[in-house]
Design a protein around this motif. Structure first.
Motif, PDB file in Angstrom:
ATOM      1  N   UNK A 118       0.916  -1.072  -0.029  1.00  0.00           N
ATOM      2  CA  UNK A 118      -0.054  -0.026   0.064  1.00  0.00           C
ATOM      3  C   UNK A 118       0.846   1.212  -0.104  1.00  0.00           C
ATOM      4  N   UNK A 119       0.571   2.296  -0.758  1.00  0.00           N
ATOM      5  CA  UNK A 119       1.329   3.212  -0.711  1.00  0.00           C
ATOM      6  C   UNK A 119       2.480   3.316  -1.694  1.00  0.00           C
ATOM      7  N   UNK A 120       2.880   1.998  -2.298  1.00  0.00           N
ATOM      8  CA  UNK A 120       4.125   2.169  -3.232  1.00  0.00           C
ATOM      9  C   UNK A 120       3.470   2.164  -4.732  1.00  0.00           C
ATOM     10  N   UNK A 147      -3.591   5.802  -7.517  1.00  0.00           N
ATOM     11  CA  UNK A 147      -4.440   4.834  -8.437  1.00  0.00           C
ATOM     12  C   UNK A 147      -4.429   3.481  -8.107  1.00  0.00           C
ATOM     13  N   UNK A 148      -3.172   3.018  -7.739  1.00  0.00           N
ATOM     14  CA  UNK A 148      -2.866   1.571  -7.636  1.00  0.00           C
ATOM     15  C   UNK A 148      -3.541   1.268  -6.140  1.00  0.00           C
ATOM     16  N   UNK A 149      -3.538   1.888  -5.228  1.00  0.00           N
ATOM     17  CA  UNK A 149      -4.153   1.889  -4.072  1.00  0.00           C
ATOM     18  C   UNK A 149      -5.585   1.707  -4.131  1.00  0.00           C
ATOM     19  N   UNK A 170     -10.489  -1.828  -4.667  1.00  0.00           N
ATOM     20  CA  UNK A 170     -11.541  -2.611  -5.631  1.00  0.00           C
ATOM     21  C   UNK A 170     -11.538  -4.220  -5.520  1.00  0.00           C
ATOM     22  N   UNK A 171     -10.261  -4.323  -5.672  1.00  0.00           N
ATOM     23  CA  UNK A 171     -10.071  -5.949  -5.830  1.00  0.00           C
ATOM     24  C   UNK A 171     -10.370  -6.623  -4.309  1.00  0.00           C
ATOM     25  N   UNK A 172     -10.033  -5.861  -3.173  1.00  0.00           N
ATOM     26  CA  UNK A 172     -10.517  -6.322  -1.987  1.00  0.00           C
ATOM     27  C   UNK A 172     -12.196  -6.373  -1.906  1.00  0.00           C
TER      28      UNK A 172
END
Ligand code: ADP
Length: 759
Positions: free
Chosen positions: A562-564, A568-570, A575-577
């Protein structure tokens, strides 16, 4: 030495002077006639036979008699001589020199003629002396009495051996027979009946005896008595027979008639009429002449008189009927008959008539008429009823779609309707009179012989019980079995014994086919259902494994990176979760659905208190209820049979839906009620929420079907599908009543624990 009589007499002179005709047939063949003979018979010419002086049959008799006299016999014959129509007595005597003297008695002695006549008439005559000893008895007397002259002569009449009786059977006391009485009293006793025993025949004979005494001139006391008698046995017997039959006839008439009467040939009614007097009470003065009519009912008099006058005019039988007044004043219906009685001369002597009481006949007739009238009416009514029934049943038989045929006690067809003929392929006439079992019921469907003893129709004919057979076959005329269901009903006679049967049957080919189709479909459905469940179970079960992996790695990713991946990635990770969480919930729901009613579930159906169940569901929805600020009302009181876990889930789902789908600004109010009807308990869950459009009433029970976006109301759309599956697993039904903004009521049924609870 004594001189022979007439020895000094000149015989030739005497004979010549004799007034009787005399012929001397000399031994030398010459014939001398005295003067009287010449005068009576005529001259005998030279060479002429003496016999030719007589009639031919007389001549033959005399020639034969002369021959006997020539041999020394004195012969007496009675013959007819030319000029003498009465028979003459001829005596032929031998002349002592080989010739014959033929002496014709010139005039016959009246006594002799009388005696002869009496013999001819078979009149017996005896002459007795003063001591009643028989001096003379003629030939007829000997025959009638059955005694010879020797037996009779010198015998006193009526001595014991004569056994004489009076007609009443009493013996004649000595000295009382007519001859003895005539000797005693000097009077003539006429026609005295007397029975005597006739020794030759061993029978009794009846005589009619007349005894006439004869006094010597100048004497008081008779010195002789002459009795003349006749055998009247036959007349007596005949008379007795006539008397007997008359007596019989009279008693017959008297027995069968109330009154016997007689009338003069001219029809007048003259006394005495004892029977008439006794019945009518009329005196001779009252009934004499035509007075009797007064005893006849006034209305019947004219006709009676007319009939009687006609009978009298025609001398024919009289037959009429009228009412006759009895001595007590009552009129009695009578039949009157009379017959004319004719004498031996053919002349009408009298009328003999009878009266016969016909009131019993009249009463019987009236009764019969009455009976007949009601009978006729009843027959008419019955005929009408019957005609109606017949019309109706004919119509019914013809119109019925079922095959119907009737059987007699032997199982022979008595009638068949058109449907029976159509279904079985026989003409109605073909079936009538044939034994139905042998014609259409001889084999089972599987081809096995159907013995008539095992036939239920025959059993009904025997025991009179109605039978219903759901599966059987009748054989079509073309040889194939027609599947049928039938009812056989007995017809009963007056005593309630089976007198036949009516068989009503249906061709169930179509029904059977439909049933078969249904069963196939059900089996198919069950199979696909099973497959589907199996699939759902396998899928949900197997999906869990990759999902767990996915979920683990998503979490790992979040936790480590998370944060890396930038903002947008976060967000993508988030969404995946979310997707993984949602998928888990979907899979779990699917698994729950698939598990409902699955054999691996441990709990068995048991008695469950709905109240307890309600408490459990209430506890389950406690959080939602508080959050919504709504009300839950439980009005549950019955016991049901079921799986506690499943039923708790059912109730929880429905209540939470009710709380969930509430109208904005209107706190939810859910009421749960139960009621029992027989073996069924009905539970309803009512809310005051948003309601459901009628077209969606079925859709909401389908798995994963929702009417709202997830943003409006959360949920997977599987709750109601599970609810329906649970209810159906318990053998019940689940349905809903709802309209938009009107709230919804979900109702389901469950088997009651106690079929009929005491109120
Ligand atoms: P979920 O509740 O998870 O959506 P359900 O199978 O329980 O799934 O319900 C299916 C749908 O039926 C719901 O989405 C909702 O639209 C409708 N529904 C169910 N219960 C009610 C209710 N009490 N009032 C109105 N709508 C209802």
């Amino acid at each position: 030495m004594a001189q022979p009589p007439f020895s000094a007499l000149d015989a030739a002179a005497f004979l010549g002077a004799l007034p009787d005709p005399l012929l001397h047939l000399r031994a030398d063949g010459g014939v001398t006639l005295n003067a009287s003979a010449q005068e009576r018979l005529g001259e005998l010419k030279a060479g002429q036979d003496w016999a030719s002086l007589f009639l031919p049959d007389t001549a033959a008799t005399l020639t034969a008699a002369a021959e006997r006299a020539r041999r020394g016999e004195t012969v007496r014959v009675s013959v007819r001589v030319l000029d003498n129509v009465a028979p003459a007595l001829v005596t032929l005597t031998p002349d002592g020199r080989g010739g014959v003297l033929l002496h014709l008695r010139k005039a016959r002695d009246p006594l002799e003629v009388a005696l002869e006549l009496m013999d001819g008439l078979n009149l017996g005559m005896t002459v007795q002396d003063a001591e009643a000893r028989t001096l003379y008895a003629n030939q007829a007397a000997q025959e009638i009495l059955g005694l010879s002259l020797a037996q009779l002569t010198g015998q006193a009449t009526m001595d014991e051996q004569w056994r004489a009786v009076h007609p009443d059977g009493e013996a004649f006391v000595a000295g009382t027979n007519p001859a003895s009485r005539s000797l005693r009293d000097g009077l003539v006793h006429r026609d005295v009946p007397m029975g005597i025993f006739h020794p030759p025949s061993g029978e009794w004979r009846w005589l009619s005896v007349t005894s006439v005494p004869r006094r010597a001139p100048g004497t008081e006391r008779p010195e002789q008595v002459t009795s003349v008698f006749q055998d009247v046995t036959e007349q007596w017997q005949m008379q007795a027979e006539v008397r007997r039959s008359e007596q019989r006839f009279r008693s017959l008439v008297e027995a069968s008639a109330q009154i016997v009467w007689s009338a003069e040939p001219d029809g007048s009614f003259q006394p005495p009429q004892p029977a008439w007097e006794a019945f009518t009470g009329q005196s001779p003065a009252q009934y004499a002449g035509e007075g009797w009519l007064e005893a006849v009912h006034p209305d019947d008099r004219a006709q009676t008189l007319l009939d009687w006058q006609q009978a009298v005019a025609e001398n024919g039988p009289h037959l009429t009927e009228h009412r006759l007044r009895r001595v007590d004043g009552q009129y009695v219906p009578m039949q009157v008959r009379a017959m004319p009685v004719f004498g031996p001369d053919g002349q009408l002597r009298e009328w003999i008539g009878t009266y016969t009481d016909i009131s019993p006949v009249r009463e019987a007739e009236a009764h019969l008429r009455e009976l007949n009238a009601t009978l006729e009416q009843r027959v008419q009514e019955r005929t009408q009823e019957l005609a109606q029934v017949t019309r109706f049943s004919t119509l019914l038989l013809g119109a019925a779609g079922e095959g119907i045929f009737g059987l007699d006690p032997q199982g022979r067809t008595t009638f068949a309707n058109p449907a029976a003929a159509r279904i079985l392929g026989y003409g109605i006439e073909r079936m009538i009179g044939l034994r139905q079992h042998e014609l259409i019921h001889h084999h089972h469907e599987d081809g096995g012989v159907f013995p008539v003893e095992a036939c239920p129709i025959l059993h009904t004919l025997q025991d009179g019980q109605t039978r219903r057979i759901e599966q059987d076959v009748f054989w079509h005329a073309q040889g194939y079995p027609v599947p049928i269901a039938y009812v056989v009903t007995p017809t009963l006679d007056d005593q309630g014994r089976p007198s036949g049967a009516v068989v009503m049957f249906q061709d169930v080919t179509e029904r059977r086919r439909a049933q078969q189709k249904l069963q196939d479909a059900i089996r198919e459905l069950e199979r696909s259902n099973e497959n589907l469940e199996q699939f759902a179970y396998v899928v949900s079960h197997d999906l869990q494994e990759p999902l767990r992996t996915l979920s683990s790695y998503t979490e790992l990713l979040v936790r480590r990176h998370r944060g890396e991946l930038g903002e947008r990635g976060d967000q993508y990770l988030e969404f995946m979760q979310d997707a993984v969480t949602r998928m888990r919930s979907l899979i779990q729901d699917l698994l729950a659905f698939a598990r409902v009613g699955h054999a691996e579930r441990p709990d068995k159906p048991q008695e469950i208190s709905l109240a307890a169940l309600g408490q459990q569901a209430a506890a389950n929805v406690q959080g939602v209820l508080q959050a919504s600020g709504g009300v839950l009302e439980l009005q549950l009181s019955h016991e049901v049979m079921g799986h506690p876990t499943l039923l708790a889930q059912l109730l929880t789902n429905l209540i939470s839906n009710g709380l969930k789908f509430h109208r904005a600004g209107k706190p939810p109010h859910v009421i749960v009620r139960s009621k029992q009807q027989g073996g069924i308990v009905q539970v309803s869950v009512q809310d005051n929420g948003i309601g459901i459009e009628p077209e969606h009433h079925e859709r909401v029970f389908t798995i994963f079907q929702r009417l709202h976006g997830r943003g409006d109301f959360p949920g997977n759309g599987i709750g109601l599908a599970i609810c329906r599956k649970i209810v159906e697993h318990h053998g019940g039904r689940l349905w809903l009543d709802s309209a938009p903004d009107q709230g919804s009521t979900f109702t389901f049924t469950l088997p009651a624990a106690v079929p009929f609870p005491s109120p």
